[in-house]
Design an enzyme around this catalytic site. Structure first.
Site, mmCIF file in Angstrom:
data_model
loop_
_atom_site.group_PDB
_atom_site.id
_atom_site.type_symbol
_atom_site.label_atom_id
_atom_site.label_comp_id
_atom_site.label_asym_id
_atom_site.label_seq_id
_atom_site.Cartn_x
_atom_site.Cartn_y
_atom_site.Cartn_z
ATOM 1 N N VAL A 14 55.701 -4.169 -41.586
ATOM 2 C CA VAL A 14 56.597 -3.953 -42.735
ATOM 3 C C VAL A 14 56.794 -2.452 -43.003
ATOM 4 C CG1 VAL A 14 57.037 -4.502 -45.162
ATOM 5 C CG2 VAL A 14 55.817 -6.156 -43.736
ATOM 6 N N GLU A 129 58.978 -8.102 -54.893
ATOM 7 C CA GLU A 129 59.921 -9.083 -54.334
ATOM 8 C C GLU A 129 59.541 -9.553 -52.933
ATOM 9 O OE1 GLU A 129 63.085 -10.664 -55.639
ATOM 10 O OE2 GLU A 129 62.120 -11.727 -53.997
ATOM 11 N N VAL A 132 57.062 -12.819 -51.850
ATOM 12 C CA VAL A 132 57.417 -14.242 -51.732
ATOM 13 C C VAL A 132 58.715 -14.378 -50.945
ATOM 14 C CG1 VAL A 132 57.980 -16.380 -52.951
ATOM 15 C CG2 VAL A 132 56.317 -14.793 -53.940
ATOM 16 N N GLY A 187 55.345 -10.569 -35.290
ATOM 17 C CA GLY A 187 55.048 -9.887 -36.562
ATOM 18 C C GLY A 187 55.191 -10.781 -37.787
ATOM 19 N N ASP A 201 48.472 -18.797 -47.594
ATOM 20 C CA ASP A 201 49.555 -17.824 -47.827
ATOM 21 C C ASP A 201 50.667 -18.476 -48.674
ATOM 22 O OD1 ASP A 201 50.987 -15.182 -46.914
ATOM 23 O OD2 ASP A 201 52.429 -16.783 -46.538
ATOM 24 N N LYS A 205 52.004 -17.732 -52.637
ATOM 25 C CA LYS A 205 53.412 -17.555 -53.012
ATOM 26 C C LYS A 205 53.816 -18.569 -54.075
ATOM 27 C CE LYS A 205 54.527 -15.636 -48.506
ATOM 28 N NZ LYS A 205 54.808 -15.986 -47.109
ATOM 29 N N GLY A 302 58.921 -10.927 -41.038
ATOM 30 C CA GLY A 302 59.466 -10.010 -40.041
ATOM 31 C C GLY A 302 59.724 -8.647 -40.647
#
Ligand SMILES: NC(=O)C1=CN([C@@H]2O[C@H](COP(=O)(O)OP(=O)(O)OC[C@H]3O[C@@H](n4cnc5c(N)ncnc54)[C@H](OP(=O)(O)O)[C@@H]3O)[C@@H](O)[C@H]2O)C=CC1
Ligand SMILES: N[C@@H](CC=O)C(=O)O
Ligand code: NA
Length: 432
Positions: A14, A129, A132, A187, A201, A205, A302
């Site tokens: 990221v 932002e 999630v 990724g 995970d 969220k 991604g």
């Protein structure tokens, strides 16, 4: 302001995307913000690692304090992951009056309310932002776009890795391990993919989404979780045969004042809009009492999609700076937490079990369901290779979770039942 200086914590999947977007979209950012944006320092673990972006080696540091205590840095972008150490960095940064943008759901699901409080006490923005559904602007939609409505249901595919795995297993017959590896290489997966495949995970969220959507502080422990690791090829095949698609689905449902939030593998009727969401894509269905049905769709993981959400949050911070309103947008939850009991949670269920191939077994099983007032939408009995064994596959009509769990206990005790092979929640009615 002559230039906005960013301190970037993390330069992996990221973080590299963030650097690329800031470089490539400098004109657009200038236009929106009114001045250039510069990544001043970057925290990494390994100074010698090869990077996906060109970055001057002098900008790299392994010491978070170089960034947190740099008085020229206005905004910290946190894309390093982790919880305890990261919480300390962000608390220190906020106390130093730096705005924070983070993609870290692990952190926000547990320490979100603490961090948001400290941010507002210090007149700082804290935006998340990207935490999630990656590139989908879902948090902004809940907080701003649907602010006037009362949201009663959210249902979503919120983990890209598991959706990628289930899509490839169902559509191409790929092996689980092989597709997980591919998701890691692309990724999408977390550094430890256990949290993806075990549903944690997605649960993080859903905790963040339901806290915002229902304006009620939902903790991670309130979310019931089951991941995808137990799903077998047979389950996927039976699902297909019966007109369903297997997805890892998060559901948050409010009825009256009470809510329930869960993440579990779910057989969706093929006609259900979420059944068509494939690969690493995410989608969140949101039902509001006034607006009705809405659906948000896009890439959930991604580098560039996630970085888009991060940099858009950065633009939000800058716009607030220009207006002098930083630290004023977070709203504390309005309602006290009230969770539903299992007797108040209703769903349809798919059950596959192996039984002794004897007279009367089928009747014994159906009796247990009728004792709880649960009827069947579909039921099949098929021979299996193992001699003297039959396989029963059934889909119930709506039943309470309490009734269904009681039924499973009774079935396990039944002499004729050899094994409960699998069970999944079912959403929608298939046409088969
Ligand atoms: N990947 C995705 O699609 C998405 C990720 N996220 C979230 O974004 C965050 C980052 O994810 P991602 O980019 O995939 O992760 P990566 O593992 O690719 O990158 C993490 C980066 O942080 C650095 N880092 C990690 N720990 C430390 C530490 N203790 N001290 C200093 N530097 C550290 C690493 O340094 P080094 O490079 O030297 O090892 C690396 O550059 C996570 O919170 C993740 O959950 C959110 C949405 C989507
Ligand atoms: N590992 C996560 C990354 C984005 O949040 C996922 O697969 O969705
Ligand atoms: Na998002």
């Amino acid at each position: 302001m002559e230039v906005i200086s960013i301190g970037l914590l993390g330069l992996g999947t990221v973080g590299s995307g963030v650097v690329k977007i800031i470089e490539n979209h400098q004109d657009k950012l200038m236009h929106q913000i009114g001045c250039p944006v510069e990544v001043k320092r970057v925290l990494v673990k390994d100074l010698n690692k090869e990077r996906a972006v060109d970055i001057h080696p002098e900008k790299l540091t392994v010491n978070a304090e170089d960034i947190i205590n740099d008085s020229e840095i206005d905004v910290i972008i946190e894309v390093m992951g982790g919880v305890e150490e990261t919480r300390k960095h962000l608390l220190a940064a906020l106390k130093n009056r730096k705005h924070v943008v983070t993609a870290n759901k692990d952190l926000m699901a547990v320490y979100g309310s603490e961090l948001l409080t400290v941010a507002s006490e210090n007149g700082c923005d804290l935006f998340y932002e990207a935490s999630v559904a990656g590139g989908i602007p879902i948090l902004r939609s809940l907080v701003d776009g649907l602010a006037s409505d009362r949201i009663t249901k959210m249902m979503g595919i919120v983990n890209g890795t598991t959706n990628f795995i289930l899509t490839k297993m169902s559509k191409q017959g790929s092996a689980y391990e092989e597709v997980l590896k591919e998701a890691q290489e692309l990724g999408y997966a977390e550094s430890d993919p256990t949290s993806d495949v075990e549903g944690l995970d997605a649960a993080r969220k859903m905790a963040i989404l339901s806290t915002l959507g229902f304006s009620m502080k939902i903790d991670l422990d309130d979310v019931k979780v089951k991941g995808i690791t137990q799903i077998t090829e047979e389950d996927l095949q039976y699902g297909k045969q019966l007109g369903y698609t297997m997805k890892l689905i998060g559901i948050a449902h409010r009825e009256g004042e009470k809510v329930d939030v869960s993440v579990q593998p779910t057989l969706l009727a093929d006609s259900h809009p979420l059944a068509a969401v494939n690969d690493e894509y995410n989608a969140v269905y949101v039902y509001g009492e006034a607006v009705g049905e809405t659906m948000f769709y896009g890439p959930g993981a991604g580098s560039l999609p996630t970085a888009t959400a991060v940099v858009s949050d950065l633009v939000g911070v800058m716009k607030n700076m220009r207006l002098g309103v930083n630290g004023k947008s977070a709203v504390t939850p309005q309602y006290p937490k009230k969770l539903k009991e299992p007797s108040e949670i209703n769903s349809k269920y798919f059950l596959r079990l192996h039984v002794k191939d004897e007279v009367g077994v089928f009747a014994n099983i159906t009796t247990i369901f009728s004792e709880h007032g649960v009827s069947f939408e579909k039921i099949l009995q098929l021979p299996v290779k193992e001699k003297g064994t039959a396989e029963i596959v059934l889909v119930t009509h709506h039943a309470s979770l309490q009734d269904y769990e009681d039924i499973l206990v009774k079935l396990r005790d039944l002499h004729a039942v050899k094994e409960l092979k699998s069970s999944y929640r079912v959403e929608g009615s298939s046409r088969v």
